[in-house]
Motif scaffolding. Structure first.
Motif, PDB file in Angstrom:
ATOM      1  N   TYR A  35     -14.114   6.133   2.414  1.00 18.58           N
ATOM      2  CA  TYR A  35     -13.802   4.410   2.344  1.00 18.58           C
ATOM      3  C   TYR A  35     -12.846   4.355   1.505  1.00 18.58           C
ATOM      4  N   ARG A  36     -12.250   3.132   1.602  1.00 13.70           N
ATOM      5  CA  ARG A  36     -11.336   2.535   0.662  1.00 13.70           C
ATOM      6  C   ARG A  36     -11.383   0.984   0.084  1.00 13.70           C
ATOM      7  N   VAL A  37     -11.392   1.029  -1.201  1.00 17.91           N
ATOM      8  CA  VAL A  37     -11.809  -0.167  -1.656  1.00 17.91           C
ATOM      9  C   VAL A  37     -10.776  -0.805  -2.954  1.00 17.91           C
ATOM     10  N   GLU A  38     -10.748  -1.793  -3.411  1.00 12.70           N
ATOM     11  CA  GLU A  38     -10.109  -2.260  -4.718  1.00 12.70           C
ATOM     12  C   GLU A  38     -10.978  -2.274  -5.725  1.00 12.70           C
ATOM     13  N   ASP A  57     -11.800   1.289 -24.427  1.00 14.34           N
ATOM     14  CA  ASP A  57     -11.517   0.091 -25.149  1.00 14.34           C
ATOM     15  C   ASP A  57     -12.265  -1.248 -24.849  1.00 14.34           C
ATOM     16  N   GLY A  58     -12.753  -1.131 -23.615  1.00 19.42           N
ATOM     17  CA  GLY A  58     -13.318  -2.254 -23.168  1.00 19.42           C
ATOM     18  C   GLY A  58     -12.671  -3.313 -22.190  1.00 19.42           C
ATOM     19  N   THR A  59     -11.381  -2.920 -22.091  1.00 21.63           N
ATOM     20  CA  THR A  59     -10.465  -3.335 -21.116  1.00 21.63           C
ATOM     21  C   THR A  59     -10.887  -3.235 -19.752  1.00 21.63           C
ATOM     22  N   VAL A  60     -10.161  -3.625 -18.631  1.00 27.93           N
ATOM     23  CA  VAL A  60     -10.437  -3.341 -17.288  1.00 27.93           C
ATOM     24  C   VAL A  60      -9.138  -2.810 -16.750  1.00 27.93           C
ATOM     25  N   VAL A  61      -9.561  -1.812 -16.052  1.00 26.65           N
ATOM     26  CA  VAL A  61      -8.176  -1.237 -15.181  1.00 26.65           C
ATOM     27  C   VAL A  61      -8.618  -1.527 -13.668  1.00 26.65           C
ATOM     28  N   TRP A  62      -7.732  -1.844 -12.972  1.00 26.81           N
ATOM     29  CA  TRP A  62      -7.913  -2.258 -11.503  1.00 26.81           C
ATOM     30  C   TRP A  62      -7.319  -1.116 -10.645  1.00 26.81           C
ATOM     31  N   THR A  63      -8.158  -0.540  -9.610  1.00 30.28           N
ATOM     32  CA  THR A  63      -7.465   0.623  -9.004  1.00 30.28           C
ATOM     33  C   THR A  63      -7.704   0.428  -7.439  1.00 30.28           C
ATOM     34  N   ASP A  64      -6.763   1.123  -6.744  1.00 31.00           N
ATOM     35  CA  ASP A  64      -6.779   1.214  -5.140  1.00 31.00           C
ATOM     36  C   ASP A  64      -7.718   2.673  -5.160  1.00 31.00           C
ATOM     37  N   LEU A  65      -8.887   2.483  -4.661  1.00 33.79           N
ATOM     38  CA  LEU A  65      -9.716   3.800  -4.763  1.00 33.79           C
ATOM     39  C   LEU A  65     -10.065   4.048  -3.338  1.00 33.79           C
ATOM     40  N   THR A  66      -9.817   5.388  -3.064  1.00 33.11           N
ATOM     41  CA  THR A  66     -10.104   6.167  -1.950  1.00 33.11           C
ATOM     42  C   THR A  66     -11.162   7.229  -2.184  1.00 33.11           C
ATOM     43  N   VAL A  67     -11.996   7.408  -1.491  1.00 33.64           N
ATOM     44  CA  VAL A  67     -13.177   8.446  -1.572  1.00 33.64           C
ATOM     45  C   VAL A  67     -13.444   8.974  -0.152  1.00 33.64           C
TER      46      VAL A  67
END
Length: 726
Positions: free
Chosen positions: A241-244, A251-261
């Motif tokens: 599957y693939r999602v954002e 450090d508590g900040t957020v990173v957005w990723t294009d995730l493929t599992v």
């Protein structure tokens, strides 16, 4: 010779500037564009070849900017073309968007049919589409890389049994050298291995990542259903599957990723491991959000704009449980044009900002929205109010907050507004119908004096829409010959003979049938069409009067023509009237122009001058609707009048015998005054013989009304003149 790009990525403009030719504009834009981003490319093309490569994309942007209807979709391909040209350096996209923002409208001007504001709005949406196309192409290329990595990993695992050492070296090289984050977890959710790129992406070492299970990486902004997909993968029900997906960094900040599992199976097909590939898309997402914000918010006030308002309105009006309601307040500032005209647009903009700030303080819940939809027009939306009282309360809060003057340019400027309220159950009206009803209602509030609100009235909406349709039909109605004239006799009370007739214009509308002057004359006055229509009526009536003379062979029958206050201010009125009389061969004494009393209240010499000139020609001037305008009777002496037309409201009490003594006294006094000033008296609305007899005894000169004849064709008037009208 052009200069290089500045620090922002925008090249200095060429000396010769943009060109107007169909091709030179896009080519000039391509030259600017190419010089701005060529340093950020990895192409083997020369700078000149690269500029030529950009020309088709420049044409696409130019055609998109000019298109009607506007559709930014073609600009998606432009972003893809940048990726195809290897313009993937971090500075390439911002530089491209900067060039589009600064030079697209200038080099590919959309023409006079678009306002500058609409051109800028289109340019903003084109930027959004270019960025989206760039992101999509980059994502597809990354997916290809991801799939290559996955295939390499699977191939390495498959060959491990045959050549463990060789395949291990290959897998490690791919695993550790990949630019994207890679993680491997077992089927129990334990993260067993991650590469350096993933550890760096999440802001910690390898141990920080592997110390948590897969489900511990949940985030509040995870897309709905993402963990359902993960569960299906763990149960072997799906292979990938693939999602954002967002992740917290250390450090508590957020990173957005294009995730493929992807699911890794053993030789027997049993699930063995889960392979996750993560691409950091944080900057791309922030850019998308910024472009989305700019596309949906007003640049001056920061309020939601028309686009976002319609999105929210459509969502609010969508049918849900059948019991939901909505409320809308449409606000237009009263007299705002005077602020712009007298103090300048800069002060007007400051006032709009101040008004926007005040309107935001009127909201009491997240279900309420204030938006600026254009100019000095604002709209407030309430989703599912408990009752109409909640919407009315919001309108009252708005008027109350606007009551305090705004201090600008060293002075206190008053602020007033008119509000149209529309509320009710969802599902009955669409967004466009709701806004149209609110707009119509707002103008009713403005017509009632402003600084108030009115509630929508379906009947008033229908009337307004009808008026609008008639207004649009007026310009061509005269060309198509849809107007005609009926004549109502003017009868001498002394002997009952026909003295003349009043010309009354009618409109034979192709859909609505015959319309009286009260239904279209005000519309003609508002649009300026009253001047050509009035001239046509005058010409037709004068020619008809001349025709009556030939048919009768005796003295001329007079014709009375109504003169609109707007015609009275028309500079060529006297000349046109003289030309019409001359062309028809009618003596000026056979024409009487009727002017309403209200039009002459407080009239100065400038307004009276054309009437004096007409009177000098021999044309009679009658004061119509006398007694309704509350004019100063002493003013009658300075007006070039020859007759008074007494309004019917003063003679209704004479329709029966005995007559109302008060009406008798009033009419007796008016007649005495008029005759003292050498003015004839005509009475309108005579409906009974008793009324006619009373008026004759009181000394009135002429009368008209249904007692004698209704308005009709000109030939009937000639027949009536041969008999005793009484």
């Amino acid at each position: 010779m052009s200069k290089g790009p500045d620090a922002s990525g925008r090249p200095a403009p060429e000396r010769d500037g943009p060109h107007d030719g169909p091709e030179e504009g896009p080519r000039g834009f391509a030259r600017i564009w190419g010089r701005a981003i060529y340093p950020a490319t990895a192409t083997s093309l020369t700078c000149a070849e690269f500029e030529e490569y950009l020309v088709p994309s420049a044409r696409t942007l130019s055609d998109t900017l000019r298109a009607r209807p506007f559709d930014p979709t073609p600009a998606l391909a432009v972003g893809g073309a940048l990726v195809a040209a290897h313009c993937t350096d971090p500075g390439a996209l911002p530089r491209s968007l900067g060039v589009v923002d600064s030079y697209l409208v200038r080099y590919c001007a959309p023409g006079a049919e678009l306002t500058a504001e609409e051109g800028r709005a289109r340019c903003s949406r084109i930027q959004h589409a270019v960025a989206a196309g760039f992101a999509q192409a980059l994502r597809e290329r990354t997916l290809t890389e991801q799939e290559a990595v996955s295939r390499a990993a699977l191939r390495a695992q498959g060959e491990a049994e045959k050549a463990r050492h060789a395949s291990e070296r290959l897998f490690r090289a791919v695993f550790q050298g990949a630019a994207i984050g890679i993680g491997i977890a077992d089927m129990d959710g334990n993260v067993v291995e991650v590469n350096e790129a993933l550890a760096r992406m999440l802001g910690g070492g390898e141990h920080y990542v592997t110390s948590k299970k897969v489900h511990e990486w949940a985030h509040p902004e995870d897309a709905p259903g993402v963990w359902d997909l993960q569960g299906e993968l763990e149960r072997g029900e799906r292979d990938h599957y693939r999602v954002e997906k967002p992740y917290y960094r250390t450090d508590g900040t957020v990173v957005w990723t294009d995730l493929t599992v992807s699911l890794l199976r053993d030789a027997a097909g049993r699930p063995q491991y889960m392979l996750a590939l993560l691409e950091d898309i944080t900057e791309r997402r922030l850019l998308h959000e910024q472009l989305r914000y700019e596309a949906t918010h007003d640049a001056l006030t920061g309020l939601p704009n028309r686009t976002l308002f319609f999105e929210r309105l459509e969502a609010a009006l969508a049918e849900r449980d059948g019991a939901s309601r909505f409320g809308l307040c449409y606000l237009d500032l009263d007299g705002f044009k005077a602020v712009n005209d007298s103090l300048g647009h800069a002060v007007g903009d400051q006032m709009l900002v101040a008004v926007a700030d005040r309107l935001q303080t009127c909201l009491t819940s997240p279900d309420q929205l204030i938006a600026r939809i254009g100019g000095d027009e604002f709209v407030a939306l309430i989703v599912d109010p408990e009752s109409q009282a909640d919407v009315t309360a919001l309108a009252n809060r708005i008027l109350s907050r606007l009551a305090e003057p705004v201090r600008l340019a060293g002075r206190a400027l008053p602020v007033r507004g008119s509000i149209g309220i529309v509320d009710g159950p969802v599902g009955e009206l669409g967004p466009a119908e709701v806004l149209r009803s609110a707009d119509i209602t707002m103008y009713r509030a403005k017509a009632a004096g402003g600084n108030r609100y009115e509630h929508a009235d379906p009947e008033a909406d229908v009337l307004a829409i009808t008026r609008h349709g008639l207004t649009n039909s007026l310009p061509t109605a005269l060309e198509r010959g849809e107007f005609f004239i009926e004549y109502q006799p003017l009868v001498r009370l002394s002997d009952g003979t026909v003295h003349g007739a009043e010309a009354l214009v009618r409109w034979c509308h192709p859909l609505r049938g015959v319309l009286g002057p009260d239904q279209f004359i005000p519309l003609a006055e508002n649009t300026g069409l009253i001047v050509p229509l009035g001239r046509w009526v005058l010409g037709e009536a004068v020619r008809q009067a001349r025709a009556w003379q030939f048919a009768d062979g005796e003295g001329p029958l007079r014709v009375n023509v109504n003169l609109s206050p707007f015609q009275l201010r028309y500079p060529d009125l006297v000349r046109d009237t003289a030309e019409v009389l001359k062309e028809a061969g009618l003596e000026p004494t056979a024409l009487c122009l009727e002017v309403t009393e209200s039009a002459l209240i407080g009239a100065d010499e400038t307004l009276l001058r054309p009437l004096r000139q007409l009177a000098d020609l021999g044309v009679d001037i009658a004061l119509d609707d006398f007694g309704t305008g509350y004019s100063n009777l002493s003013n009658l002496r300075r007006m070039p009048l020859s007759a008074l037309k007494l309004d019917r409201s003063f003679t209704r009490g004479m329709q029966q015998d005995p007559a109302d003594p008060v009406d008798l006294k009033i009419v007796e006094g008016v007649v005495a005054l008029a005759h003292t000033l050498d003015l004839a008296v005509t009475v309108e609305g005579v409906e009974t013989g008793a009324q006619a007899e009373h008026l004759r005894v009181l000394g009135c000169d002429t009368a008209q009304g249904w007692y004698y004849a209704r308005p009709g064709p000109p030939d009937r008037l000639h027949a009536l003149s041969l008999v005793d009208a009484s």
